[in-house]
Design an enzyme around this catalytic site. Structure first.
Site, PDB file in Angstrom:
ATOM      1  N   PHE A 248      15.535  19.521  -0.715  1.00 63.28           N
ATOM      2  CA  PHE A 248      14.165  19.085  -1.027  1.00 63.28           C
ATOM      3  C   PHE A 248      13.935  17.654  -0.531  1.00 63.28           C
ATOM      4  O   PHE A 248      12.889  17.323   0.007  1.00 63.28           O
ATOM      5  CB  PHE A 248      13.942  19.172  -2.549  1.00 63.28           C
ATOM      6  CG  PHE A 248      12.690  18.505  -3.055  1.00 63.28           C
ATOM      7  CD1 PHE A 248      12.761  17.285  -3.704  1.00 63.28           C
ATOM      8  CD2 PHE A 248      11.452  19.104  -2.886  1.00 63.28           C
ATOM      9  CE1 PHE A 248      11.614  16.655  -4.163  1.00 63.28           C
ATOM     10  CE2 PHE A 248      10.299  18.483  -3.339  1.00 63.28           C
ATOM     11  CZ  PHE A 248      10.382  17.255  -3.981  1.00 63.28           C
TER      12      PHE A 248
ATOM     13  N   ARG B  14     -11.259   4.736   8.880  1.00 64.68           N
ATOM     14  CA  ARG B  14     -10.311   3.927   8.108  1.00 64.68           C
ATOM     15  C   ARG B  14      -9.023   3.737   8.903  1.00 64.68           C
ATOM     16  O   ARG B  14      -8.765   4.470   9.864  1.00 64.68           O
ATOM     17  CB  ARG B  14     -10.000   4.580   6.751  1.00 64.68           C
ATOM     18  CG  ARG B  14      -9.477   5.965   6.874  1.00 64.68           C
ATOM     19  CD  ARG B  14      -9.399   6.670   5.549  1.00 64.68           C
ATOM     20  NE  ARG B  14      -8.720   7.935   5.728  1.00 64.68           N
ATOM     21  CZ  ARG B  14      -8.221   8.643   4.707  1.00 64.68           C
ATOM     22  NH1 ARG B  14      -8.357   8.204   3.500  1.00 64.68           N
ATOM     23  NH2 ARG B  14      -7.596   9.776   4.933  1.00 64.68           N
TER      24      ARG B  14
ATOM     25  N   ARG C 199       1.457   8.337  12.945  1.00 67.90           N
ATOM     26  CA  ARG C 199       1.047   9.596  13.575  1.00 67.90           C
ATOM     27  C   ARG C 199      -0.473   9.831  13.493  1.00 67.90           C
ATOM     28  O   ARG C 199      -1.094  10.331  14.419  1.00 67.90           O
ATOM     29  CB  ARG C 199       1.788  10.756  12.885  1.00 67.90           C
ATOM     30  CG  ARG C 199       1.436  12.152  13.372  1.00 67.90           C
ATOM     31  CD  ARG C 199       1.847  13.225  12.362  1.00 67.90           C
ATOM     32  NE  ARG C 199       1.131  13.085  11.109  1.00 67.90           N
ATOM     33  CZ  ARG C 199       1.523  13.712   9.980  1.00 67.90           C
ATOM     34  NH1 ARG C 199       2.613  14.448   9.989  1.00 67.90           N
ATOM     35  NH2 ARG C 199       0.823  13.563   8.865  1.00 67.90           N
TER      36      ARG C 199
ATOM     37  N   TYR D 212       0.850  -1.206   0.000  1.00 75.26           N
ATOM     38  CA  TYR D 212       0.000   0.000   0.000  1.00 75.26           C
ATOM     39  C   TYR D 212       0.880   1.249   0.000  1.00 75.26           C
ATOM     40  O   TYR D 212       0.683   2.170  -0.801  1.00 75.26           O
ATOM     41  CB  TYR D 212      -0.940   0.033   1.216  1.00 75.26           C
ATOM     42  CG  TYR D 212      -1.711   1.330   1.304  1.00 75.26           C
ATOM     43  CD1 TYR D 212      -1.303   2.351   2.165  1.00 75.26           C
ATOM     44  CD2 TYR D 212      -2.809   1.561   0.479  1.00 75.26           C
ATOM     45  CE1 TYR D 212      -1.973   3.565   2.197  1.00 75.26           C
ATOM     46  CE2 TYR D 212      -3.487   2.773   0.512  1.00 75.26           C
ATOM     47  CZ  TYR D 212      -3.054   3.768   1.369  1.00 75.26           C
ATOM     48  OH  TYR D 212      -3.711   4.986   1.387  1.00 75.26           O
TER      49      TYR D 212
HETATM   50  C1  IN0 Z   1       6.605  14.239  -1.506  1.00 69.94           C
HETATM   51  C2  IN0 Z   1       7.615  14.023  -0.385  1.00 69.94           C
HETATM   52  C3  IN0 Z   1       9.028  13.820  -0.908  1.00 69.94           C
HETATM   53  C4  IN0 Z   1       9.907  14.887  -0.975  1.00 69.94           C
HETATM   54  C5  IN0 Z   1      11.232  14.674  -1.408  1.00 69.94           C
HETATM   55  C6  IN0 Z   1      11.690  13.413  -1.769  1.00 69.94           C
HETATM   56  C7  IN0 Z   1      10.796  12.319  -1.717  1.00 69.94           C
HETATM   57  C8  IN0 Z   1      11.243  11.024  -2.084  1.00 69.94           C
HETATM   58  C9  IN0 Z   1      10.367   9.959  -2.012  1.00 69.94           C
HETATM   59  C10 IN0 Z   1       9.034  10.145  -1.606  1.00 69.94           C
HETATM   60  C11 IN0 Z   1       8.581  11.393  -1.243  1.00 69.94           C
HETATM   61  C12 IN0 Z   1       9.435  12.504  -1.280  1.00 69.94           C
HETATM   62  O1  IN0 Z   1       7.607  15.061   0.582  1.00 69.94           O
HETATM   63  C13 IN0 Z   1       6.342  15.546   0.952  1.00 69.94           C
HETATM   64  C14 IN0 Z   1       6.548  16.418   2.188  1.00 69.94           C
HETATM   65  C15 IN0 Z   1       5.245  17.148   2.500  1.00 69.94           C
HETATM   66  O2  IN0 Z   1       4.404  17.378   1.679  1.00 69.94           O
HETATM   67  N1  IN0 Z   1       5.134  17.491   3.784  1.00 69.94           N
HETATM   68  C16 IN0 Z   1       3.943  18.185   4.231  1.00 69.94           C
HETATM   69  C17 IN0 Z   1       3.637  17.720   5.629  1.00 69.94           C
HETATM   70  C18 IN0 Z   1       2.779  16.564   5.616  1.00 69.94           C
HETATM   71  O3  IN0 Z   1       2.806  15.920   6.644  1.00 69.94           O
HETATM   72  O4  IN0 Z   1       2.054  16.412   4.638  1.00 69.94           O
HETATM   73  C19 IN0 Z   1       4.186  19.608   4.469  1.00 69.94           C
HETATM   74  O5  IN0 Z   1       3.201  20.311   4.415  1.00 69.94           O
HETATM   75  O6  IN0 Z   1       5.323  19.907   4.797  1.00 69.94           O
HETATM   76  C20 IN0 Z   1       5.337  14.438   1.233  1.00 69.94           C
HETATM   77  O7  IN0 Z   1       4.983  14.168   2.400  1.00 69.94           O
HETATM   78  N2  IN0 Z   1       4.822  13.781   0.147  1.00 69.94           N
HETATM   79  C21 IN0 Z   1       5.229  14.065  -1.187  1.00 69.94           C
HETATM   80  C22 IN0 Z   1       4.266  14.189  -2.210  1.00 69.94           C
HETATM   81  C23 IN0 Z   1       4.674  14.527  -3.487  1.00 69.94           C
HETATM   82  C24 IN0 Z   1       6.037  14.755  -3.764  1.00 69.94           C
HETATM   83 CL1  IN0 Z   1       6.522  15.222  -5.357  1.00 69.94          CL
HETATM   84  C25 IN0 Z   1       6.995  14.626  -2.776  1.00 69.94           C
HETATM   85  C26 IN0 Z   1       3.655  12.892   0.355  1.00 69.94           C
HETATM   86  C27 IN0 Z   1       4.018  11.376   0.433  1.00 69.94           C
HETATM   87  C28 IN0 Z   1       2.690  10.641   0.550  1.00 69.94           C
HETATM   88  C29 IN0 Z   1       4.855  11.104   1.646  1.00 69.94           C
HETATM   89  C30 IN0 Z   1       4.740  10.935  -0.796  1.00 69.94           C
END
Ligand code: IN0
Length: 439
Positions: free
Chosen positions: A295, A236, A226, A178
């Protein structure tokens, strides 16, 4: 406790907040004077979806900024459709399966989201995203479409998976599967973009696929642990039955925390998440372009800080827990070098060990997992060897040595920031002293 009093009671974090706000220079300042209205709209949408992370994306090297910004918005759009429980599966499934094909259009949008959906605007303004998407280099477009296709179909399969909808995640294998579809694939896409832009070592994508997978799984698993109470509240759960059934008969019973069983289950899942730490540190050692490194590093250091916060923390069973704003400022500044990231991981691994009780059923396993991480960090640097012992030039040791050379370029920037901060601080203190003694 209000934000200000929180900051006052944590001077180091107050210092970081002031530095971050007034002294730190963005790597690639954003001037959107030449930006088209559509691009400006996309930046606005980005700030709507996640203010703190939006700033990190806006600082990316222009070579990748728009690709990653659009990738983030497209995934947020997909996520919003998947999350919206008001959409009938008969409508939702085809939208998710055909989402990638919509990237070939110029005017598609989706108006079927409930007004309550936080990010529904991303789907209403999707034509702006499409306009800018088609301006990206074809190789970047292909990566984004490929990942969107796999994730859309993965999500659709889960919606049709009766067993998943009825009983949630069964085994740890299902749990990893998942997390692969909602986060592992994101790591795949981002790694392809970073390698295509030549901002990371080529082996990052070809050699060890587990590295990018762990980057996504470490973040997603931290969010799942969390958000136990919030998810249960929405009817869920993503806690794998294979783990929680060792502690309770029914998942909601975890909240009762009888004989600490709720907290032992959280700790068990933290143990599982820590198995990704060495991969995460190896991945970060492979990114040599500064803005891409930051990043990738910022969400990871936020995650280890969050894992230390949820560890042995009963509050998680009833409420949302978040790391302090001041802490996030400190982590953003300190995670600009690999050494800084490693010290942050070491600090929170020690914090977890200090919160671990001997009666915890996973006492030994958690100690062993933390020792494995500390041993790996020792191998990364080998900077505590006796004088006549030469470091073993293992692949990770050589990779870290290369990255450390690159990070040395940042030292003058960090020193200059510290110097400016101390100058301003001494001027403020002197001013206060002057007012105090002469008024
Ligand atoms: C992310 C990831 C992310 C960033 C950088 C490298 C990555 C490599 C592999 C997978 C994910 C990676 O970072 C974001 C961070 C984020 O959005 N933080 C939120 C806090 C939160 O808790 O949501 C914020 O507001 O700071 C992330 O969590 N995800 C994400 C989504 C798209 C991209 Cl392009 C990068 C979401 C997830 C589900 C963890 C992949």
């Amino acid at each position: 406790m209000g934000k200000v009093s929180q900051l006052i009671s944590h001077p180091i974090e107050l210092k970081s907040a002031l530095k971050l706000k007034f002294l730190r220079q963005p790597l690639f300042p954003t001037d959107d004077t030449s930006a088209t209205p559509e691009l400006k709209k996309c930046y606005k949408l980005l700030n709507l979806t996640s203010r703190s992370f939006a700033a990190v994306i806006m600082e990316l090297n222009p070579e990748l900024r728009n690709s990653i910004m659009l990738f983030y918005l497209i995934l947020r759009a997909l996520d919003t459709v998947e999350d919206d429980m008001s959409i009938d599966p008969k409508v939702k499934v085809p939208v998710l399966r055909e989402f990638a094909s919509k990237l070939e259009t110029s005017d598609w949008k989706f108006e079927g989201c409930a007004p309550t959906e936080k990010d529904r605007q991303v789907l209403l303004d999707f034509p702006c995203i499409l306009k800018e998407y088609h301006k990206l280099k074809p190789e970047y477009q292909k990566v984004i479409k490929d990942i969107t296709y796999k994730m859309g179909n993965g999500m659709a399969d889960y919606i049709l998976d009766e067993n998943f909808n009825l009983n949630g995640v069964a085994t740890i294998k299902d749990y990893d599967k998942y997390c692969h579809y909602v986060a592992g694939l994101v790591g795949d896409g981002l790694t392809q973009l970073i390698v295509l832009a030549n901002f990371g070592t080529p082996d990052l994508y070809n050699e060890n696929k587990q590295l990018m997978e762990s980057m996504g799984l470490f973040l997603q698993k931290t969010n799942i642990i969390r958000d136990y109470a919030e998810d249960l509240n929405d009817g869920r759960s993503f806690y794998p039955q294979e783990v929680w059934c060792k502690y309770v008969k029914r998942l909601p019973d975890l909240a009762k925390n009888e004989d600490g069983k709720g907290v032992y289950c959280i700790n068990d899942l933290v143990l599982n998440a820590l198995s990704h730490v060495n991969d995460v540190l190896t991945y970060l050692s492979s990114i040599h372009e500064q803005s891409s490194f930051q990043f990738c590093a910022i969400p990871q250091v936020m995650a280890i800080a969050t894992l230390a916060l949820v560890f042995n923390n009963e509050t998680v069973l009833h409420d949302n827990v978040k790391i302090r704003k001041g802490t996030t400022c400190y982590l953003i500044l300190k995670s600009r070098t690999l050494k800084g990231c490693v010290e942050i991981f070491q600090y929170y691994l020690r914090e977890i060990k200090s919160k671990l009780t001997v009666v915890d059923p996973n006492y030994l396993k958690i100690n062993i997992q933390i020792a494995k991480c500390e041993q790996f960090i020792e191998e990364m640097y080998q900077d505590k060897l006796p004088p006549n012992v030469k470091p073993l030039e293992t692949p990770i040791y050589l990779k870290v040595r290369e990255k450390t050379k690159i990070d040395e370029r940042l030292i003058p920037v960090l020193q200059n920031e510290e110097f400016k901060f101390n100058i301003i601080l001494s001027m403020v203190v002197t001013a206060f002293a002057a007012i105090y003694f002469y008024h």
